[in-house]
Enzyme design. Sequence first.
Site, PDB file in Angstrom:
ATOM      1  N   ASP A  65     -21.724 142.265  89.291  1.00 43.71           N
ATOM      2  CA  ASP A  65     -21.699 142.335  87.833  1.00 43.71           C
ATOM      3  C   ASP A  65     -20.781 141.263  87.257  1.00 43.71           C
ATOM      4  OD1 ASP A  65     -22.192 143.639  85.213  1.00 43.71           O
ATOM      5  OD2 ASP A  65     -20.062 144.116  85.342  1.00 43.71           O
ATOM      6  N   ASP A  68     -22.642 137.624  87.715  1.00 40.50           N
ATOM      7  CA  ASP A  68     -23.777 137.189  86.893  1.00 40.50           C
ATOM      8  C   ASP A  68     -23.315 136.327  85.723  1.00 40.50           C
ATOM      9  OD1 ASP A  68     -22.682 139.193  85.324  1.00 40.50           O
ATOM     10  OD2 ASP A  68     -24.503 140.390  85.188  1.00 40.50           O
ATOM     11  N   ASP A  85     -27.620 142.454  80.992  1.00 39.25           N
ATOM     12  CA  ASP A  85     -26.334 142.797  81.603  1.00 39.25           C
ATOM     13  C   ASP A  85     -25.810 144.125  81.078  1.00 39.25           C
ATOM     14  OD1 ASP A  85     -23.899 142.220  83.150  1.00 39.25           O
ATOM     15  OD2 ASP A  85     -22.960 141.941  81.198  1.00 39.25           O
ATOM     16  N   ASP A  89     -25.416 147.640  83.074  1.00 45.24           N
ATOM     17  CA  ASP A  89     -24.079 148.224  83.180  1.00 45.24           C
ATOM     18  C   ASP A  89     -24.108 149.712  82.848  1.00 45.24           C
ATOM     19  OD1 ASP A  89     -22.804 145.956  83.998  1.00 45.24           O
ATOM     20  OD2 ASP A  89     -21.953 145.457  82.043  1.00 45.24           O
TER      21      ASP A  89
END
Length: 203
Positions: A65, A68, A85, A89
């Site tokens: 995470d 990216d 994203d 998440d």
Amino acid sequence: MFDARLRPLIDPPLNAIGRGLARAGLSANMVTIAGLAVGLGGAAAVAWRHYLLALALILVSRMLDGLDGAVARATTKSDFGGYLDIVCDFAFYVAVPVGFGLATPANLPSALVLVATFTVTGISFLAFAVLAAQRGIETTAHGQKSFFYNSGLAEGAETIATFAAMCLWPAGFAWLASGYAVLCVLTVVQRTIAAHHFLKHAP
């Protein structure tokens, strides 16, 4: 709470790895999807009570995470990448407590409360981001992001630390989940006060 303070420490190594991944032909969106897949694997491991495996997968997921964004900075950032994203998440954040709820029926009430507070916390975060964009309010405290990141007591670092504690002490899930739910509620209150202040005085 700690995310902005950690950024100067973690960004340089992440950016270096991100440049390497970009040179290898990986896109930021590919890394985002990989992070979600690994994170969901961690949630599944929780549901099957393989807590140490779950912890390892959760940590790898969160490393991806972070990567990216580093890959995006090394290539080209996109609005869709920012959207993907944040969706991934929150899918991850919800999946882990669901896994604990499935692992032990006694965990289910606490898991539901935690998912509910995650949802409200996410709404407060995204609602402020939308209004901040309309008012032209920006911040780089959390690095270069696709939209405004309003700080709070319960952020990514605190969430991952809590998930790690849950994996290491699964019998204490109810206590940890309840405590973190309170922290989420306080974060919503904090962000609401901040929103009132910023939006009242913004042009």
